[in-house]
Design a protein around this motif. Structure first.
Motif: not given
Length: 456
Positions: A109-117, A120-123, A335-338, A318-330
């Motif tokens: 799908x290439x959905x950065x928000x879900x890839x990032x999420x 995170x859970x996998x790590x 994201x980095x600090x919390x 790391x590759x999905x951080x920017x896309x997750x920020x845009x997808x979640x409007x966050x």
């Protein structure tokens, strides 16, 4: 997990006590009557002491015949036993499928928000298993080498994510994620430990080693000094060579901080380790979880496997951080600090709370404050040096907002620790302080970040 928790000097004695009966049972089980005539060939003293199978699980790895030929079935049993212990003994490992799921989502799908999420859970379980493998290896290496191993791998998740972010040129993500790791350990982890322990032991004050807390507080203040001067130099525009003096000062200060951290290790392991002996002895006597479960070779192999797994998922993260920020409007700062530090320290959060509820507050402080000390005095300078090698201008100028947040946090925690006691109210205050920090970064726009430019 802090490094001196695994450096239990009684670990070797406990291993020597438990190994001999296990080997004796392994020599008896599964043998026919006529095999007892050759008892001397398979006695515990005749087995090689450095063999992987004689260190743990030796009851499943006997040597066969007069030539002591290796039994392939015993190797299979050892592998299955090791897989069972590492992959299925911890309930948090239920999150491991999230890692492969993140990779599938990335390419399907290439959905950065879900890839990032999902990354995170996998790590999370991989970070917990990394600490487990390091702790098991420390039983065989002794206190000094064990301390160095835990200093290196205790916060390996954050460092691996930071290295991949540096490789991608995301210097601000590196700075903010390392800062967030310090803040979450000092406020959220320590606050939850104080609160949980205070609720369980509400009729008394819990006490901890004030001397050890004071040393860690001093190191944290030194780290604040290292971060404060480059920021002040930048914002007052008093550099001799603008843009260059700040970077040179950061690299010099990083070298000094690494020397200070190395001295800190020597201080605790060699010069003044008596103050931790009583803590380690009490922990080894009362904590049934501190026992050898896998062999030295198995610990090294699993350490390599888990580190590779974390590195693999960190690249997707790391590759999905920017896309997750845009997808979640966050904001990326939030994201980095919390978010990133909470995931990287998830296993340490649980450990600190568990030990506080067992009235072992010294270990909880080792987990929370010790990890903060590792990141501030080892992790941050290490990333500056790695950035120098990569050609990335990673420096100690964390910007004014972030530096002020760290300075205030260190002062608050230092005041909380000065009397050597804790209660649930102190925990509530630290947790509420963390909520203020989290809210502040949620509305904070980083003007220097290329990934998150100012809005409107």
């Amino acid at each position: 997990m802090t490094w001196y928790r695994a450096m239990d000097t009684n670990g070797a004695r406990r291993l020597s006590i438990n190994t001999r009966p296990t080997l004796q049972m392994g020599a008896i089980d599964g043998r026919s009557d006529n095999e007892f005539e050759d008892e001397s060939l398979v006695s515990p003293t005749s087995l090689p002491s450095n063999n992987c199978h004689s260190e743990a699980g030796s009851q499943n790895s006997p040597y066969l015949g007069r030539g002591q030929q290796f039994d392939l079935s015993s190797l299979k049993n050892d592998i299955l036993r090791s897989l069972k212990i590492v992959l299925f003994s911890a309930k948090i490992n239920i999150l491991m499928p999230c890692g492969p799921a993140a990779i599938l989502v990335k390419y399907m799908t290439g959905h950065h928000g879900w890839v990032f999420f999902l990354s995170l859970l996998g790590i999370i379980p991989l970070a917990e298993r990394l600490g487990f493998a390091t702790e098991q290896l420390a039983f065989f290496t002794g206190p000094t080498v064990g301390g160095l191993l835990n200093a290196t791998f205790g916060n390996a998740t954050e460092l691996i994510i930071s290295i991949f972010a540096l490789k991608s040129g995301m210097i601000r993500v590196v700075q903010q994620s390392l800062l967030g790791s310090i803040l979450s350990n000092m406020l959220l982890v320590l606050g939850c430990a104080f609160f949980s322990g205070g609720i369980v032991f509400s009729k008394k004050y819990q006490v901890f080693n004030k001397a050890a807390a004071t040393v860690n507080s001093g190191l944290l203040l030194m780290a604040v000094m290292g971060l404060l001067f480059p920021a002040v130099l930048h914002f007052t525009r008093t550099e001799v060579h603008f843009g260059k003096s700040e970077l040179a000062l950061s690299r010099f200060s990083s070298g000094v901080m690494l020397v200070a951290y190395a001295s800190y290790i020597v201080f605790q392991l060699k010069s003044h380790n008596n103050s931790y002996d009583s803590i380690n002895e009490e922990e080894s006597q009362n904590d049934e979880d501190d026992e050898v479960q896998i062999s030295k070779c198995e610990a090294i192999i699993w350490l390599a496997i888990v580190t590779i797994g974390i590195s693999f998922l960190s690249e997707y993260l790391v590759d999905a951080i920017e896309g997750a920020s845009n997808a979640w409007n966050m904001p990326i700062a939030f994201i980095s600090v919390i978010l990133l530090p909470i995931v990287g320290n998830a296993a340490e959060h649980a450990s600190a709370i568990m030990f506080a509820m067992k009235d072992k507050l010294d270990i909880s402080l080792g987990v929370a404050i010790g990890s903060s000390t590792q990141i501030s005095m080892f992790g941050i300078p290490f990333c500056v040096v790695i950035g120098w090698i990569m050609g990335q201008p990673m420096d100690l100028n964390f910007q004014l907002f972030e530096t002020a947040t760290l300075f205030i946090t260190v002062l608050v925690v230092a005041f909380m620790l000065q009397d050597g006691t804790s209660n649930y109210f102190k925990g509530v205050m630290l947790i509420l302080c963390y909520l203020i920090v989290a809210a502040s970064f949620y509305v904070h726009v980083d003007p220097t970040s290329e990934l998150n430019p100012p809005q409107g």
